[in-house]
Scaffold this active site. Structure first.
Site, mmCIF file in Angstrom:
data_model
loop_
_atom_site.group_PDB
_atom_site.id
_atom_site.type_symbol
_atom_site.label_atom_id
_atom_site.label_comp_id
_atom_site.label_asym_id
_atom_site.label_seq_id
_atom_site.Cartn_x
_atom_site.Cartn_y
_atom_site.Cartn_z
ATOM 1 N N LYS A 117 0.804 -0.982 0.003
ATOM 2 C CA LYS A 117 -0.018 0.146 0.161
ATOM 3 C C LYS A 117 0.806 1.170 0.083
ATOM 4 O O LYS A 117 1.693 1.380 0.752
ATOM 5 C CB LYS A 117 -0.881 -0.011 1.216
ATOM 6 C CG LYS A 117 -1.986 -0.968 1.239
ATOM 7 C CD LYS A 117 -2.620 -1.037 2.781
ATOM 8 C CE LYS A 117 -4.032 -1.182 2.682
ATOM 9 N NZ LYS A 117 -4.617 -1.233 4.082
ATOM 10 N N GLY B 68 -8.758 6.488 -1.902
ATOM 11 C CA GLY B 68 -9.891 6.093 -3.056
ATOM 12 C C GLY B 68 -9.282 5.118 -3.848
ATOM 13 O O GLY B 68 -9.559 4.757 -4.874
ATOM 14 N N LYS C 206 -0.418 -8.172 5.772
ATOM 15 C CA LYS C 206 -1.290 -9.473 5.459
ATOM 16 C C LYS C 206 -2.348 -8.901 4.678
ATOM 17 O O LYS C 206 -3.183 -8.168 5.062
ATOM 18 C CB LYS C 206 -1.355 -10.021 6.965
ATOM 19 C CG LYS C 206 -1.824 -11.174 6.807
ATOM 20 C CD LYS C 206 -0.966 -12.671 6.397
ATOM 21 C CE LYS C 206 -1.838 -13.879 6.108
ATOM 22 N NZ LYS C 206 -1.072 -14.382 5.214
ATOM 23 N N HIS D 50 -15.513 -4.719 6.143
ATOM 24 C CA HIS D 50 -15.087 -3.434 6.293
ATOM 25 C C HIS D 50 -15.936 -2.657 7.428
ATOM 26 O O HIS D 50 -16.988 -2.713 7.197
ATOM 27 C CB HIS D 50 -14.863 -2.609 5.109
ATOM 28 C CG HIS D 50 -14.582 -1.231 5.430
ATOM 29 N ND1 HIS D 50 -13.531 -0.532 4.746
ATOM 30 C CD2 HIS D 50 -15.306 -0.140 6.082
ATOM 31 C CE1 HIS D 50 -13.409 0.719 5.182
ATOM 32 N NE2 HIS D 50 -14.521 0.854 5.644
ATOM 33 N N LYS E 19 -16.789 2.125 -1.680
ATOM 34 C CA LYS E 19 -17.936 1.691 -1.204
ATOM 35 C C LYS E 19 -19.110 1.886 -2.113
ATOM 36 O O LYS E 19 -19.060 3.153 -2.530
ATOM 37 C CB LYS E 19 -18.118 2.369 0.302
ATOM 38 C CG LYS E 19 -16.964 2.086 1.331
ATOM 39 C CD LYS E 19 -16.884 3.121 2.185
ATOM 40 C CE LYS E 19 -15.503 2.862 3.071
ATOM 41 N NZ LYS E 19 -15.192 4.164 3.913
ATOM 42 N N GLU F 299 -11.179 3.177 10.474
ATOM 43 C CA GLU F 299 -11.547 2.078 9.565
ATOM 44 C C GLU F 299 -11.063 0.815 9.997
ATOM 45 O O GLU F 299 -9.678 0.812 10.035
ATOM 46 C CB GLU F 299 -11.301 2.515 8.086
ATOM 47 C CG GLU F 299 -12.085 3.573 7.366
ATOM 48 C CD GLU F 299 -12.226 3.670 5.990
ATOM 49 O OE1 GLU F 299 -13.120 4.426 5.378
ATOM 50 O OE2 GLU F 299 -11.117 3.037 5.279
ATOM 51 N N GLU G 79 -6.979 2.642 8.266
ATOM 52 C CA GLU G 79 -6.600 3.908 8.036
ATOM 53 C C GLU G 79 -7.743 4.703 8.878
ATOM 54 O O GLU G 79 -8.908 4.076 9.133
ATOM 55 C CB GLU G 79 -6.692 4.202 6.607
ATOM 56 C CG GLU G 79 -8.015 4.284 5.860
ATOM 57 C CD GLU G 79 -8.116 5.150 4.722
ATOM 58 O OE1 GLU G 79 -7.105 6.010 4.330
ATOM 59 O OE2 GLU G 79 -9.030 5.054 3.934
ATOM 60 N N ARG H 112 -12.295 13.619 8.431
ATOM 61 C CA ARG H 112 -13.222 14.474 7.953
ATOM 62 C C ARG H 112 -14.644 13.737 7.934
ATOM 63 O O ARG H 112 -14.952 12.615 8.523
ATOM 64 C CB ARG H 112 -12.941 14.473 6.266
ATOM 65 C CG ARG H 112 -12.860 13.212 5.656
ATOM 66 C CD ARG H 112 -12.819 13.248 4.078
ATOM 67 N NE ARG H 112 -12.402 12.044 3.666
ATOM 68 C CZ ARG H 112 -13.004 10.739 3.472
ATOM 69 N NH1 ARG H 112 -14.369 10.994 3.628
ATOM 70 N NH2 ARG H 112 -12.412 9.831 2.862
HETATM 71 P P1 ADP Z 1 -8.080 3.614 0.711
HETATM 72 O O1 ADP Z 1 -7.494 4.822 1.437
HETATM 73 O O2 ADP Z 1 -7.468 3.762 -0.739
HETATM 74 O O3 ADP Z 1 -9.653 3.762 0.851
HETATM 75 P P2 ADP Z 1 -7.654 1.611 2.772
HETATM 76 O O4 ADP Z 1 -6.717 1.367 3.151
HETATM 77 O O5 ADP Z 1 -8.900 2.491 3.407
HETATM 78 O O6 ADP Z 1 -7.599 2.361 1.164
HETATM 79 O O7 ADP Z 1 -8.301 0.268 2.163
HETATM 80 C C1 ADP Z 1 -9.631 0.149 1.114
HETATM 81 C C2 ADP Z 1 -10.097 -1.217 1.157
HETATM 82 O O8 ADP Z 1 -9.099 -1.938 0.487
HETATM 83 C C3 ADP Z 1 -10.511 -1.912 2.295
HETATM 84 O O9 ADP Z 1 -11.846 -1.575 2.730
HETATM 85 C C4 ADP Z 1 -10.530 -3.258 1.918
HETATM 86 O O10 ADP Z 1 -11.672 -3.647 0.920
HETATM 87 C C5 ADP Z 1 -9.181 -3.539 0.771
HETATM 88 N N1 ADP Z 1 -7.951 -3.617 1.857
HETATM 89 C C6 ADP Z 1 -7.432 -2.831 2.231
HETATM 90 N N2 ADP Z 1 -6.308 -3.409 3.223
HETATM 91 C C7 ADP Z 1 -6.426 -4.777 3.114
HETATM 92 C C8 ADP Z 1 -5.743 -5.863 3.806
HETATM 93 N N3 ADP Z 1 -4.799 -5.730 4.436
HETATM 94 N N4 ADP Z 1 -6.351 -7.047 3.411
HETATM 95 C C9 ADP Z 1 -7.469 -7.267 2.587
HETATM 96 N N5 ADP Z 1 -7.980 -5.909 1.864
HETATM 97 C C10 ADP Z 1 -7.720 -4.901 2.299
#
Ligand code: ADP
Length: 448
Positions: A158, A164, A201, A208, A237, A275, A287, A291
């Site tokens: 990541k 987004g 992982k 979520h 979402k 989240e 994360e 806001r």
């Molecule tokens: P963004 O900031 O782009 O929204 P997030 O970190 O909030 O990214 O992750 C968005 C979505 O990606 C999560 O709701 C989930 O569906 C998927 N995701 C993120 N991290 C993981 C993980 N460690 N394992 C599986 N799915 C993940």
């Protein structure tokens, strides 16, 4: 309290803020690009001011234009909505340097939570459970491969500045790591100007679950339960509900308290969302969004509070109008995000609305800036409406959603409304038995 606030946003969220302001007796100032002269937020605000051409970078993201608009109109505070400048720490600093109030958290909190590596470190120290993974950033492919070995595949790479759904890549094996690592870095660089990545992982069947928090900036903070936002397409979402079908009262109280205590510890001010992924009864922080979220209305529905009103209150230095004990979940609420997109590919579909009819009746809320004859400009996000329904329980909310979707008319463009009509026929939606991968799989089968 402020006499006048400026809303640095457009569309349904600008309307949402104008409505709260009006109920509080506060004048509202809309800003708009030349493409939005006929937009509903311009019509609904007490004053409106054009801040630039259609391109968002020259209008809704133009800090000098927005500050000037405050100076010209005498607005004392700025509500950023979501997106655009809502999580821009430099903007908050500039707002404050001009003796204006930012309706939201401090620049420092935005900065800390906006960098996902720092956010995770901070949350871990505050006692919030996190997804297992690298400690901090991972700079080289060799280190990435080591972490893959250590935690076991699949892992997710990541971008620390990601958002987004961009800048995230899954690696299912050491073989896949090379390209996933490079792609996540490249996406981070090109979308957010930062190629730093970290590794987690990859959870295979999580939900979520996000916790709404609210702080007064003076050491008091509460939680307003959870939203289940597992139904996602491309990590975005689509359908959100509160309470979460898989969360009971004891679980809500446990994770809610962890989050509220963490926010009290850092003197967080305003609305925020922490989240998590939730798998086998365990929460894993991913994360924090500093806001108001798109899906905040489902929380407002089940707790009976106006989160925007509350944001404005604490920004003005007033105390929160509720305590943790006042906040009890009542019934069930569901939101569906309606986009101007053409199925099955979800390609953007701006254009002129020839007929619009919003559903109504008990337990139905429609947050939308659409009107008959409105032309949706092609320059911005494709979200055009949020349909929120509420019932005494989940089955009643689902029946109401079905009924409301039947009443809704948006003609002239393609929208994602048919998607929700199809979704409601599914057993998994009726029972609430879904996880973050369910929708993608269903879409692939339903709209091949
Ligand atoms: P963004 O900031 O782009 O929204 P997030 O970190 O909030 O990214 O992750 C968005 C979505 O990606 C999560 O709701 C989930 O569906 C998927 N995701 C993120 N991290 C993981 C993980 N460690 N394992 C599986 N799915 C993940």
């Amino acid at each position: 309290m402020f006499d006048k606030i400026l809303i640095a946003n457009r569309g349904e969220i600008a309307l949402r803020v104008i409505r709260a302001a009006r109920e509080m007796g506060i004048q509202s100032v809309a800003v708009h690009s030349t493409a939005d002269s006929d937009a509903m937020h311009v019509r609904m605000a007490d004053e409106a001011i054009c801040i630039g051409p259609p391109s968002a970078t020259q209008s809704y993201l133009s800090i000098p234009a927005i500050i000037s608009a405050c100076e010209i109109t005498g607005a004392q505070a700025i509500h950023p909505g979501y997106g655009f400048l809502s999580e821009n720490a430099a903007f908050v600093q500039i707002v404050e340097d001009h003796d204006l109030t930012f309706i939201g958290p401090t620049a420092e909190h935005i900065r800390v939570m906006g960098d996902k590596i720092t956010a995770k470190e901070t949350m871990r120290k505050l006692g919030v459970p996190c997804v297992p993974g690298s400690e901090g950033g991972v700079d080289t492919l060799e280190d990435a491969l080591k972490i893959g070995e250590e935690f076991g595949y699949p892992v997710i790479i990541k971008a620390t500045a990601g958002g987004g759904g961009k800048g995230m890549k899954v690696a299912r094996s050491a073989d896949e790591m090379k390209s996933a690592f490079q792609t996540a870095r490249a996406e981070g660089k090109s979308n957010f100007g930062n190629s730093d990545v970290y590794i987690e992982k990859y959870l295979t069947t999580p939900r979520h679950i996000e916790i709404q928090v609210f702080g007064d900036g003076k050491g008091r903070a509460v939680h307003l339960g959870e939203r289940d936002c597992s139904l996602q397409r491309r990590h975005q979402k689509v359908f959100e509900e509160a309470p979460g079908p898989a969360i009971d009262a004891a679980t809500r109280a446990r994770i809610g308290k962890i989050c509220a205590d963490a926010m009290a510890d850092i003197n967080y001010i305003g609305a925020g969302t922490i989240e998590f992924l939730f798998e086998d009864g365990e929460f894993y922080f991913i994360e924090m969004n500093t806001r108001l979220q798109v899906e905040h209305p489902v929380t407002e529905g089940v707790f009976g509070v106006d989160l925007v009103r509350e944001q404005i209150r604490v920004a003005a230095g007033l105390p929160m109008s509720f305590t943790q004990d006042d906040l009890q979940v009542q019934g069930h609420a569901i939101e569906v995000r309606i986009n101007a997109e053409k199925l099955p590919n979800f390609s953007p579909c701006p254009g002129k609305i020839t007929q619009f009819h919003a559903p109504g009746g008990l337990g139905v809320r429609m947050d939308s800036a659409l009107y008959d004859g409105y032309s949706i400009p092609p320059y911005y996000d494709s979200l055009i409406a949020k349909l929120i329904v509420q019932g005494r329980d989940r089955p009643e909310a689902l029946a109401r959603l079905h009924r409301a979707l039947g009443e809704l008319i948006v003609d002239g463009i393609d929208t994602t409304i048919p998607l929700f009509r199809d979704l409601l026929r599914e057993e998994a939606i009726q029972t609430g038995d879904y996880n973050i991968h369910w929708l993608e799989k269903w879409l692939a089968e339903t709209y091949p």
